[in-house]
Design a protein around this motif. Structure first.
Motif, mmCIF file in Angstrom:
data_model
loop_
_atom_site.group_PDB
_atom_site.id
_atom_site.type_symbol
_atom_site.label_atom_id
_atom_site.label_comp_id
_atom_site.label_asym_id
_atom_site.label_seq_id
_atom_site.Cartn_x
_atom_site.Cartn_y
_atom_site.Cartn_z
ATOM 1 N N ILE A 38 2.355 -6.102 -12.179
ATOM 2 C CA ILE A 38 2.058 -5.222 -11.045
ATOM 3 C C ILE A 38 1.290 -3.986 -11.518
ATOM 4 N N ALA A 39 1.668 -3.446 -12.670
ATOM 5 C CA ALA A 39 0.973 -2.269 -13.183
ATOM 6 C C ALA A 39 -0.464 -2.591 -13.566
ATOM 7 N N ILE A 40 -0.676 -3.771 -14.117
ATOM 8 C CA ILE A 40 -2.028 -4.150 -14.534
ATOM 9 C C ILE A 40 -2.881 -4.536 -13.331
ATOM 10 N N ALA A 41 -2.324 -5.287 -12.413
ATOM 11 C CA ALA A 41 -3.110 -5.846 -11.304
ATOM 12 C C ALA A 41 -2.859 -5.135 -9.978
ATOM 13 N N GLY A 42 -2.203 -3.994 -9.991
ATOM 14 C CA GLY A 42 -1.848 -3.301 -8.753
ATOM 15 C C GLY A 42 -3.027 -2.997 -7.856
ATOM 16 N N ARG A 43 -4.126 -2.541 -8.440
ATOM 17 C CA ARG A 43 -5.292 -2.192 -7.631
ATOM 18 C C ARG A 43 -5.843 -3.413 -6.903
ATOM 19 N N ARG A 80 -0.423 2.414 -2.038
ATOM 20 C CA ARG A 80 -0.300 3.595 -2.891
ATOM 21 C C ARG A 80 0.731 3.374 -3.999
ATOM 22 N N VAL A 81 1.813 2.648 -3.705
ATOM 23 C CA VAL A 81 2.831 2.352 -4.720
ATOM 24 C C VAL A 81 2.261 1.413 -5.792
ATOM 25 N N LEU A 82 1.545 0.379 -5.366
ATOM 26 C CA LEU A 82 0.981 -0.570 -6.324
ATOM 27 C C LEU A 82 -0.023 0.095 -7.253
ATOM 28 N N VAL A 83 -0.878 0.943 -6.715
ATOM 29 C CA VAL A 83 -1.873 1.624 -7.545
ATOM 30 C C VAL A 83 -1.198 2.685 -8.414
ATOM 31 N N GLY A 84 -0.208 3.363 -7.886
ATOM 32 C CA GLY A 84 0.502 4.382 -8.651
ATOM 33 C C GLY A 84 1.337 3.806 -9.785
ATOM 34 N N ALA A 85 1.756 2.563 -9.649
ATOM 35 C CA ALA A 85 2.549 1.925 -10.712
ATOM 36 C C ALA A 85 1.755 1.839 -12.003
ATOM 37 N N SER A 86 0.469 1.663 -11.895
ATOM 38 C CA SER A 86 -0.371 1.574 -13.083
ATOM 39 C C SER A 86 -0.285 2.854 -13.906
ATOM 40 N N ALA A 87 -0.426 3.998 -13.258
ATOM 41 C CA ALA A 87 -0.336 5.273 -13.969
ATOM 42 C C ALA A 87 1.075 5.512 -14.493
ATOM 43 N N SER A 88 2.076 5.104 -13.722
ATOM 44 C CA SER A 88 3.469 5.331 -14.117
ATOM 45 C C SER A 88 3.870 4.505 -15.332
ATOM 46 N N VAL A 89 3.234 3.380 -15.533
ATOM 47 C CA VAL A 89 3.557 2.534 -16.687
ATOM 48 C C VAL A 89 2.637 2.851 -17.860
ATOM 49 N N THR A 90 1.379 3.151 -17.585
ATOM 50 C CA THR A 90 0.402 3.389 -18.647
ATOM 51 C C THR A 90 0.673 4.686 -19.399
ATOM 52 N N ALA A 91 1.005 5.754 -18.704
ATOM 53 C CA ALA A 91 1.200 7.055 -19.345
ATOM 54 C C ALA A 91 2.299 7.023 -20.424
ATOM 55 N N PRO A 92 3.483 6.498 -20.156
ATOM 56 C CA PRO A 92 4.500 6.459 -21.219
ATOM 57 C C PRO A 92 4.097 5.574 -22.405
ATOM 58 N N VAL A 93 3.380 4.495 -22.133
ATOM 59 C CA VAL A 93 2.942 3.637 -23.236
ATOM 60 C C VAL A 93 1.983 4.403 -24.145
ATOM 61 N N ILE A 94 1.064 5.155 -23.563
ATOM 62 C CA ILE A 94 0.127 5.949 -24.358
ATOM 63 C C ILE A 94 0.867 7.011 -25.164
ATOM 64 N N VAL A 95 1.853 7.653 -24.554
ATOM 65 C CA VAL A 95 2.626 8.683 -25.255
ATOM 66 C C VAL A 95 3.360 8.075 -26.446
ATOM 67 N N VAL A 96 3.952 6.908 -26.266
ATOM 68 C CA VAL A 96 4.695 6.269 -27.355
ATOM 69 C C VAL A 96 3.753 5.849 -28.473
#
Length: 106
Positions: A38-43, A80-96
């Motif tokens: 969902i995070a990858i294909a949300g858009r 909006r939830v599907l597109v927002g999921a991408s940012a919500s999952v991507t940001a923590p992965v980048i931080v880690v």
């Protein structure tokens, strides 16, 4: 283990043992895989543009046209939830990945 082995149904013995011993691990892996998809294909899964304002229903409850309803500007909440999921999952992965190593690491 290759994708071909998994596709052919040849799951390693250690993986089968873990699934039998703790089936909750299998459920967790399935849920995490669904969130990743969902995070990858949300858009592309979003039924409407998440930013487009609609002159139609404003603050509309859930319906067959808008499964999560619409907000106060008429935007589809599911989109909006599907597109927002991408940012919500991507940001923590980048931080880690880019973050400092744990204390005591060499």
């Amino acid at each position: 283990m290759s994708v071909g082995q998994l596709a052919a149904g040849r799951i390693p013995a250690a993986t089968r043992r873990l699934a039998r011993r703790d089936p909750l691990v299998v459920v967790a892996v399935v849920v995490l895989a669904a969130v990743a998809v969902i995070a990858i294909a949300g858009r592309w899964l979003a039924p409407y543009s998440p930013d487009q304002l609609y002159a139609g229903p404003i603050n509309d409850p859930a319906s067959l046209d808008h499964l999560f309803g619409t907000d106060d500007l008429g935007r589809d909440i599911l989109s909006r939830v599907l597109v927002g999921a991408s940012a919500s999952v991507t940001a923590p992965v980048i931080v880690v990945v880019l973050g400092p190593p744990p204390t005591g690491a060499r």
